[in-house]
Design a protein around this motif. Structure first.
Motif, mmCIF file in Angstrom:
data_model
loop_
_atom_site.group_PDB
_atom_site.id
_atom_site.type_symbol
_atom_site.label_atom_id
_atom_site.label_comp_id
_atom_site.label_asym_id
_atom_site.label_seq_id
_atom_site.Cartn_x
_atom_site.Cartn_y
_atom_site.Cartn_z
ATOM 1 N N LYS A 1 0.862 -1.036 -0.085
ATOM 2 C CA LYS A 1 -0.025 -0.139 -0.165
ATOM 3 C C LYS A 1 0.786 1.096 0.096
ATOM 4 O O LYS A 1 0.719 2.302 -0.584
ATOM 5 C CB LYS A 1 -0.717 -0.109 1.123
ATOM 6 N N ASP B 1 0.651 4.044 -2.833
ATOM 7 C CA ASP B 1 0.379 5.540 -2.511
ATOM 8 C C ASP B 1 1.373 6.522 -2.776
ATOM 9 O O ASP B 1 1.005 7.639 -3.198
ATOM 10 C CB ASP B 1 0.089 5.449 -0.927
ATOM 11 N N ASN C 1 -8.261 12.043 -10.788
ATOM 12 C CA ASN C 1 -9.161 11.200 -9.960
ATOM 13 C C ASN C 1 -8.585 9.974 -9.716
ATOM 14 O O ASN C 1 -8.293 9.057 -10.711
ATOM 15 C CB ASN C 1 -10.487 10.616 -10.674
ATOM 16 N N SER C 2 -8.153 9.922 -8.512
ATOM 17 C CA SER C 2 -7.560 8.684 -7.931
ATOM 18 C C SER C 2 -8.366 7.717 -7.278
ATOM 19 O O SER C 2 -9.137 8.094 -6.321
ATOM 20 C CB SER C 2 -6.120 9.066 -7.110
ATOM 21 N N ALA C 3 -8.453 6.309 -7.713
ATOM 22 C CA ALA C 3 -9.366 5.416 -7.212
ATOM 23 C C ALA C 3 -8.823 4.894 -5.900
ATOM 24 O O ALA C 3 -7.634 4.991 -5.452
ATOM 25 C CB ALA C 3 -9.508 4.277 -8.092
ATOM 26 N N ASN C 4 -9.680 4.255 -4.945
ATOM 27 C CA ASN C 4 -9.370 3.610 -3.805
ATOM 28 C C ASN C 4 -8.423 2.482 -4.123
ATOM 29 O O ASN C 4 -8.449 1.740 -5.132
ATOM 30 C CB ASN C 4 -10.608 3.327 -2.933
ATOM 31 N N ILE C 5 -7.528 2.194 -3.016
ATOM 32 C CA ILE C 5 -6.731 0.932 -3.517
ATOM 33 C C ILE C 5 -7.259 -0.405 -3.286
ATOM 34 O O ILE C 5 -8.153 -0.574 -2.604
ATOM 35 C CB ILE C 5 -5.458 1.173 -2.443
ATOM 36 N N ARG D 1 -3.840 0.708 -7.811
ATOM 37 C CA ARG D 1 -4.519 1.932 -7.895
ATOM 38 C C ARG D 1 -4.657 2.572 -9.128
ATOM 39 O O ARG D 1 -3.915 2.270 -10.112
ATOM 40 C CB ARG D 1 -4.166 3.023 -6.976
#
Length: 239
Positions: free
Chosen positions: A62, A66, A87-91, A114
């Protein structure tokens, strides 16, 4: 021209519904489908990248993803991309196993993933943003969708062409059978028309293997075709 009653049907129903209704029309009529299209050059784009890391622990995986996403977003903003256009999506985290023959599965690490989607309003800057995407930690450019900003303007142009086409076809058919059009009885309009690119560049390998000049040319050569159609029942003049 005699006064006629005009029915307008808006929605996504097929022209079959209009044909079924036309069967009950108690006067001579004909049905046509008008089609129109407008070809435009794209002036914006949306592209997405994937960041994938596999580490021994979920925490490390993670953290690596990140950090890569954060650096990518910082590079984009430094290049002038507005934060609202990123727009960054959830992991997504998943355990990775090795499956040796005749042995229990062995946990070998964790994979984190991600996705980041970027809207580019100045197409001339697309290549520089793609170059930024090829920094540390970015594994793949997933897709590049070329778009046009003022879609509704061109949709209306295509719609008017479709209307004119329907009129021309109806008048030609009526004349061919020794008759003429005496008004519109029903309009059945499908509102689901969507812009369609002639070509779409969506291969990360293709991008990385081409020279910058070739990539520039591949985008400027693209065109977008915007289509529309309308189904119309015309009333024929009574002889």
């Amino acid at each position: 021209m005699k006064n006629t009653c005009l029915a307008i049907v808006l929605g996504v129903s097929a022209f079959a519904s209009a044909s079924a209704m036309a069967a009950d029309v108690p006067f001579p009529h004909l049905e046509t489908t008008g089609r129109g299209e407008v070809v435009v050059q794209p002036d914006m784009a949306v592209f997405s990248v994937n960041v994938v890391e596999t580490k021994k622990t979920a925490v490390d995986a993670k953290l690596a993803v990140d950090q890569a996403v954060t650096k990518f977003i910082e590079r984009l903003q430094a290049a002038g991309v507005n934060k609202k256009d990123i727009n960054s999506a959830n992991i997504a985290l998943s355990a990775q196993y090795n499956y040796p023959k005749d042995h229990k599965p062995e946990l070998v690490g964790f994979r984190a993933n991600r996705n980041v989607e970027v809207t580019v309003h100045q197409l001339t800057k697309l290549n520089s943003y793609l170059d930024d995407a090829l920094g540390d930690g970015i594994n793949q450019i997933n897709n590049i969708d070329l778009k046009v900003a003022n879609t509704e303007k061109y949709q209306q142009q295509a719609r008017q062409k479709a209307i004119e086409n329907a009129k021309q076809v109806a008048a030609s058919l009526a004349q061919g059978f020794g008759n003429k059009i005496d008004g519109v009885w029903q309009i059945d309009y499908n509102t689901n028309s969507q812009p369609m690119p002639y070509r779409r560049s969506n291969d990360a390998v293709m991008y990385s293997s081409m020279s910058k000049g070739a990539v520039d040319q591949s985008y400027t050569d693209n065109s977008i075709i915007i289509k529309d159609s309308v189904n119309v029942i015309f009333k024929l003049a009574e002889k």
